[in-house]
Design an enzyme around this catalytic site. Structure first.
Site, PDB file in Angstrom:
ATOM      1  N   TYR A  32       0.856  -1.185   0.000  1.00 59.77           N
ATOM      2  CA  TYR A  32       0.000   0.000   0.000  1.00 59.77           C
ATOM      3  C   TYR A  32       0.891   1.233   0.000  1.00 59.77           C
ATOM      4  CZ  TYR A  32      -4.682   1.900   0.108  1.00 59.77           C
ATOM      5  OH  TYR A  32      -5.858   2.522  -0.259  1.00 59.77           O
ATOM      6  N   LEU A  33       1.751   1.311  -1.015  1.00 64.41           N
ATOM      7  CA  LEU A  33       2.831   2.279  -1.046  1.00 64.41           C
ATOM      8  C   LEU A  33       2.318   3.717  -1.092  1.00 64.41           C
ATOM      9  CD1 LEU A  33       5.261   0.548  -3.590  1.00 64.41           C
ATOM     10  CD2 LEU A  33       5.130   0.262  -1.095  1.00 64.41           C
ATOM     11  N   GLY A  36       6.091   8.077   1.442  1.00 61.61           N
ATOM     12  CA  GLY A  36       7.140   7.667   2.364  1.00 61.61           C
ATOM     13  C   GLY A  36       7.924   6.485   1.819  1.00 61.61           C
ATOM     14  N   HIS A  37       7.214   5.480   1.312  1.00 67.11           N
ATOM     15  CA  HIS A  37       7.881   4.329   0.708  1.00 67.11           C
ATOM     16  C   HIS A  37       8.670   4.751  -0.536  1.00 67.11           C
ATOM     17  CE1 HIS A  37       4.280   2.330   2.647  1.00 67.11           C
ATOM     18  NE2 HIS A  37       5.286   1.665   3.201  1.00 67.11           N
ATOM     19  N   GLN A  61       3.868 -10.471  12.662  1.00 66.51           N
ATOM     20  CA  GLN A  61       3.988  -9.249  13.451  1.00 66.51           C
ATOM     21  C   GLN A  61       2.641  -8.627  13.813  1.00 66.51           C
ATOM     22  OE1 GLN A  61       6.376  -7.645  10.110  1.00 66.51           O
ATOM     23  NE2 GLN A  61       5.393  -5.698  10.548  1.00 66.51           N
ATOM     24  N   SER A 185       1.193   7.797   6.103  1.00 67.01           N
ATOM     25  CA  SER A 185       1.002   6.436   6.597  1.00 67.01           C
ATOM     26  C   SER A 185      -0.138   5.778   5.844  1.00 67.01           C
ATOM     27  CB  SER A 185       0.676   6.463   8.101  1.00 67.01           C
ATOM     28  OG  SER A 185       0.240   5.194   8.547  1.00 67.01           O
ATOM     29  N   SER A 186      -0.022   4.458   5.661  1.00 69.81           N
ATOM     30  CA  SER A 186      -1.107   3.703   5.038  1.00 69.81           C
ATOM     31  C   SER A 186      -2.381   3.770   5.869  1.00 69.81           C
ATOM     32  CB  SER A 186      -0.682   2.239   4.871  1.00 69.81           C
ATOM     33  OG  SER A 186       0.492   2.137   4.112  1.00 69.81           O
TER      34      SER A 186
END
Length: 281
Positions: A32-33, A36-37, A61, A185-186
């Site tokens: 879900y780029l 930031g990515h 995680q 953020s995603s």
């Protein structure tokens, strides 16, 4: 850009590049780029001959009450963005490919995990360390790129690389922000319009903290109270934590000096947002 789903296929590709003396930069993500990515991919592109981006939503995680199933996924969109940013390979394995059998060995992180997000997510960083170890051994990069927004993750990976003698340079990349300061953020898509407006107070509180420290305030508790007041009065979110530690050791500090992290987590109705600042006090 090649999209690869099989470990063996990617290994063969990497082996050929290594044989020809090419350097490999690696950007591990859960997809879900966003910008930031993309900043990580672009930095890797500038510093390496070959860039590998992985997209893998790692079940290890996520806790039992966390959002693994609802974590946003859009591989087609991610493929387009990764290609435009300059990736050479997109590694998108299935869970079955990454965890074909129950592991006989798994990673346990003993330090840097009992504070910040790790305190409320037992086992989370064990899952991070396990998947990062696997990915490092698959990709064999010279450099690995991680966003500084997830500063605790960066600290854990720093310890992992040093403790296990990975011949990899960790490259933290500064947090990318919206024009109003909110860290990208995603999970921002889960904010209501009102919460999205309020969420700018998180970065404002960090800025106020840094300004107060620059003006001579050295008491961590005073800084924390300042930030709490800003977030409580300007948002409807519930503060999970506001904490200050040395960085990357993540040890408590009695007075603000040396390299520190000021980090926060705030829970809104549909999203839990984190942010931080790292600097020399």
């Amino acid at each position: 850009m090649n999209v690869i789903e099989q470990i063996a296929e990617l290994r063969e590709e990497i082996k050929e590049h290594k044989r020809n003396g090419r350097t490999v930069g690696f950007v591990p993500t859960m997809g879900y780029l966003h910008d930031g990515h993309l900043s990580l991919i672009k930095k890797a592109r500038a510093e390496n001959d070959i860039v590998v981006v992985s997209i893998f939503v790692n079940p290890l995680q996520f806790g039992p009450s966390e959002d693994y199933d609802s974590y946003p996924r859009d591989l087609r969109h991610d493929t387009s963005l990764a290609r435009e940013a300059g990736a050479d390979y997109l590694f998108a394995p299935s869970v079955q490919e990454m965890y074909a059998a129950a592991p006989s060995v798994s990673a346990t992180v003993k330090d840097r995990t009992d504070v910040l997000c790790g305190k409320s997510r037992p086992g989370h960083f064990d899952g991070v360390a396990t998947v990062v170890t696997k990915l490092f051994n698959i990709v064999l990069p010279e450099r690995a790129y991680f966003g500084q927004k997830d500063a605790q993750q960066v600290a854990v990976v720093d310890g992992l690389i040093k403790d296990f003698n990975f011949p990899i340079k960790l490259v933290p990349v500064e947090t990318v922000r919206e024009d109003d300061g909110l860290a990208k953020s995603s999970r921002n898509i889960f904010l209501t319009p009102e919460e999205r407006q309020e969420a700018t107070a998180l970065y404002k509180s960090l800025q106020a903290a840094r300004e107060a420290i620059g003006n001579g305030q050295k008491n961590p508790e005073t800084i924390i109270e300042l930030m709490k007041t800003i977030i409580d009065t300007q948002t409807s979110g519930k503060i999970d934590y506001i904490e200050i530690y040395s960085y990357p050791e993540l040890k408590p500090v009695d007075t603000l000096k040396g390299r520190i992290i000021i980090a926060l987590a705030v829970r809104f109705s549909g999203a839990r947002l984190i942010d931080n600042m790292i600097f020399n006090a």
